[in-house]
Design an enzyme around this catalytic site. Structure first.
Site, PDB file in Angstrom:
ATOM      1  N   PRO A  11     -30.959 -41.554  29.466  1.00  0.00           N
ATOM      2  CA  PRO A  11     -30.493 -40.359  30.159  1.00  0.00           C
ATOM      3  C   PRO A  11     -31.561 -39.313  30.426  1.00  0.00           C
ATOM      4  CG  PRO A  11     -29.710 -40.411  27.896  1.00  0.00           C
ATOM      5  CD  PRO A  11     -30.291 -41.755  28.178  1.00  0.00           C
ATOM      6  N   ASN A  12     -31.417 -38.717  31.579  1.00  0.00           N
ATOM      7  CA  ASN A  12     -32.251 -37.600  32.055  1.00  0.00           C
ATOM      8  C   ASN A  12     -33.664 -38.002  32.466  1.00  0.00           C
ATOM      9  OD1 ASN A  12     -30.191 -35.557  31.634  1.00  0.00           O
ATOM     10  ND2 ASN A  12     -30.518 -35.930  29.454  1.00  0.00           N
ATOM     11  N   ARG A  19     -37.844 -31.952  34.711  1.00  0.00           N
ATOM     12  CA  ARG A  19     -37.477 -31.468  33.376  1.00  0.00           C
ATOM     13  C   ARG A  19     -38.723 -31.232  32.517  1.00  0.00           C
ATOM     14  NH1 ARG A  19     -35.692 -36.539  29.599  1.00  0.00           N
ATOM     15  NH2 ARG A  19     -34.998 -34.833  28.291  1.00  0.00           N
ATOM     16  N   TYR A  24     -43.094 -33.771  29.267  1.00  0.00           N
ATOM     17  CA  TYR A  24     -43.039 -35.045  29.993  1.00  0.00           C
ATOM     18  C   TYR A  24     -44.002 -35.141  31.181  1.00  0.00           C
ATOM     19  CZ  TYR A  24     -38.760 -35.077  27.223  1.00  0.00           C
ATOM     20  OH  TYR A  24     -37.866 -35.007  26.179  1.00  0.00           O
ATOM     21  N   ASN A  75     -37.148 -46.884  26.743  1.00  0.00           N
ATOM     22  CA  ASN A  75     -37.140 -45.469  26.402  1.00  0.00           C
ATOM     23  C   ASN A  75     -35.661 -45.063  26.423  1.00  0.00           C
ATOM     24  OD1 ASN A  75     -37.302 -42.741  26.089  1.00  0.00           O
ATOM     25  ND2 ASN A  75     -38.895 -42.422  27.634  1.00  0.00           N
ATOM     26  N   ALA A  78     -32.456 -39.608  24.748  1.00  0.00           N
ATOM     27  CA  ALA A  78     -31.670 -38.942  23.698  1.00  0.00           C
ATOM     28  C   ALA A  78     -30.843 -39.927  22.866  1.00  0.00           C
ATOM     29  CB  ALA A  78     -30.762 -37.892  24.327  1.00  0.00           C
ATOM     30  N   HIS A  81     -31.695 -41.195  19.283  1.00  0.00           N
ATOM     31  CA  HIS A  81     -31.397 -40.434  18.069  1.00  0.00           C
ATOM     32  C   HIS A  81     -29.924 -40.495  17.673  1.00  0.00           C
ATOM     33  CE1 HIS A  81     -35.298 -38.981  19.273  1.00  0.00           C
ATOM     34  NE2 HIS A  81     -34.800 -38.400  20.351  1.00  0.00           N
ATOM     35  N   ASP A  88     -27.218 -51.731  18.036  1.00  0.00           N
ATOM     36  CA  ASP A  88     -26.550 -53.018  17.820  1.00  0.00           C
ATOM     37  C   ASP A  88     -26.838 -53.992  18.967  1.00  0.00           C
ATOM     38  OD1 ASP A  88     -25.518 -52.071  15.451  1.00  0.00           O
ATOM     39  OD2 ASP A  88     -23.480 -51.800  16.184  1.00  0.00           O
ATOM     40  N   GLU A  99     -40.387 -49.911  21.783  1.00  0.00           N
ATOM     41  CA  GLU A  99     -39.754 -48.586  21.916  1.00  0.00           C
ATOM     42  C   GLU A  99     -40.784 -47.619  22.473  1.00  0.00           C
ATOM     43  OE1 GLU A  99     -38.396 -46.931  18.177  1.00  0.00           O
ATOM     44  OE2 GLU A  99     -37.939 -44.980  19.107  1.00  0.00           O
ATOM     45  N   HIS A 101     -41.644 -43.573  23.917  1.00  0.00           N
ATOM     46  CA  HIS A 101     -41.318 -42.169  24.193  1.00  0.00           C
ATOM     47  C   HIS A 101     -42.525 -41.507  24.838  1.00  0.00           C
ATOM     48  CE1 HIS A 101     -37.660 -42.585  21.968  1.00  0.00           C
ATOM     49  NE2 HIS A 101     -38.347 -43.187  21.016  1.00  0.00           N
ATOM     50  N   ILE A 102     -42.261 -40.741  25.857  1.00  0.00           N
ATOM     51  CA  ILE A 102     -43.343 -40.051  26.557  1.00  0.00           C
ATOM     52  C   ILE A 102     -43.926 -38.967  25.647  1.00  0.00           C
ATOM     53  CG2 ILE A 102     -43.864 -38.590  28.553  1.00  0.00           C
ATOM     54  CD1 ILE A 102     -41.505 -40.047  30.005  1.00  0.00           C
ATOM     55  N   SER A 103     -43.036 -38.242  24.979  1.00  0.00           N
ATOM     56  CA  SER A 103     -43.484 -37.161  24.088  1.00  0.00           C
ATOM     57  C   SER A 103     -43.622 -37.701  22.665  1.00  0.00           C
ATOM     58  CB  SER A 103     -42.457 -36.019  24.120  1.00  0.00           C
ATOM     59  OG  SER A 103     -41.218 -36.462  23.582  1.00  0.00           O
ATOM     60  N   ARG A 108     -41.620 -32.798  17.332  1.00  0.00           N
ATOM     61  CA  ARG A 108     -40.637 -31.954  18.004  1.00  0.00           C
ATOM     62  C   ARG A 108     -39.500 -31.548  17.054  1.00  0.00           C
ATOM     63  NH1 ARG A 108     -39.226 -34.394  23.722  1.00  0.00           N
ATOM     64  NH2 ARG A 108     -38.327 -32.302  23.894  1.00  0.00           N
ATOM     65  N   ARG A 112     -34.946 -34.942  16.681  1.00  0.00           N
ATOM     66  CA  ARG A 112     -35.641 -35.987  17.463  1.00  0.00           C
ATOM     67  C   ARG A 112     -36.527 -36.868  16.574  1.00  0.00           C
ATOM     68  NH1 ARG A 112     -34.927 -34.453  22.905  1.00  0.00           N
ATOM     69  NH2 ARG A 112     -34.790 -32.203  23.045  1.00  0.00           N
TER      70      ARG A 112
HETATM   71  C1  DQA Z   1     -37.904 -39.013  25.047  1.00  0.00           C
HETATM   72  C2  DQA Z   1     -37.730 -38.161  23.784  1.00  0.00           C
HETATM   73  C3  DQA Z   1     -36.253 -37.905  23.498  1.00  0.00           C
HETATM   74  O1  DQA Z   1     -36.108 -37.115  22.333  1.00  0.00           O
HETATM   75  C4  DQA Z   1     -35.613 -37.162  24.648  1.00  0.00           C
HETATM   76  O2  DQA Z   1     -34.233 -36.975  24.415  1.00  0.00           O
HETATM   77  C5  DQA Z   1     -35.874 -37.791  25.969  1.00  0.00           C
HETATM   78  C6  DQA Z   1     -37.166 -38.412  26.232  1.00  0.00           C
HETATM   79  C7  DQA Z   1     -39.378 -39.179  25.447  1.00  0.00           C
HETATM   80  O3  DQA Z   1     -39.644 -40.013  26.302  1.00  0.00           O
HETATM   81  O4  DQA Z   1     -40.239 -38.457  24.944  1.00  0.00           O
HETATM   82  O5  DQA Z   1     -35.043 -37.728  26.869  1.00  0.00           O
HETATM   83  O6  DQA Z   1     -37.391 -40.313  24.789  1.00  0.00           O
END
Ligand code: DQA
Length: 149
Positions: A11-12, A19, A24, A75, A78, A81, A88, A99, A101-103, A108, A112
């Site tokens: 998501p997002n 954003r 990011y 990725n 959210a 978490h 599953d 796995e 994550h950009i950040s 953080r 997270r």
């Molecule tokens: C994220 C980190 C997550 O905590 C966050 O909710 C995201 C992006 C990242 O790519 O850093 O949407 O997965």
């Protein structure tokens, strides 16, 4: 051939570029997809690049990937978490999973800093910006060719 991978975004991430640029960067999802597709082509990997904001759709995508792909980069955003359902589904994949994550989620907010999937994936990349996707593709290529050791 052991060369089909899927890159799943949660998501997002469709709003990358808009954003929180401090976390990011300014890259859009379209540009990210273009960069990933180019790198996969160079490495002779077939790639599907997907994104959904909906937890159930992501679960379906992961389930359907079992029969179609040799490796997965995810990725989960959210849902990393919060989602036992995604965890599953990932456990059923039984092939390499990275796995991503950009950040740097460990730098953080406290909520997270817990990933529900880290202990069941092959490995992870975080905090290296959008370039992390390229590093993940290179690592996946090595995993699929047994060149990772
Ligand atoms: C994220 C980190 C997550 O905590 C966050 O909710 C995201 C992006 C990242 O790519 O850093 O949407 O997965």
């Amino acid at each position: 051939m052991n060369n089909k991978i899927i890159i799943i975004n949660g998501p997002n991430l469709n709003l990358l570029g808009e954003r929180e640029q401090s976390q990011y960067g300014s890259i859009t999802i379209e540009k990210l997809k273009e960069n990933c597709t180019k790198k996969c082509k160079e490495l002779n990997l077939e790639v599907v690049f997907a994104q959904s904001n909906v937890e159930g759709e992501l679960v379906n995508m992961i389930q359907e990937s079992r029969k179609k792909f040799n490796g997965m980069i995810i990725n989960a955003a959210a849902f990393t978490h919060t989602s036992v359902a995604i965890r599953d589904a990932l456990e059923l994949f039984k092939k390499p999973i990275i796995e991503l994550h950009i950040s740097n989620i460990y730098k953080r907010e406290e909520f997270r800093q817990k990933s529900l999937i880290s202990d069941i994936v092959t490995g992870g990349i975080f905090g290296l910006g959008a370039n992390g996707y390229i590093l993940a593709i290179i690592s996946m290529h090595k995993l699929l060719n047994n060149e990772n050791r």
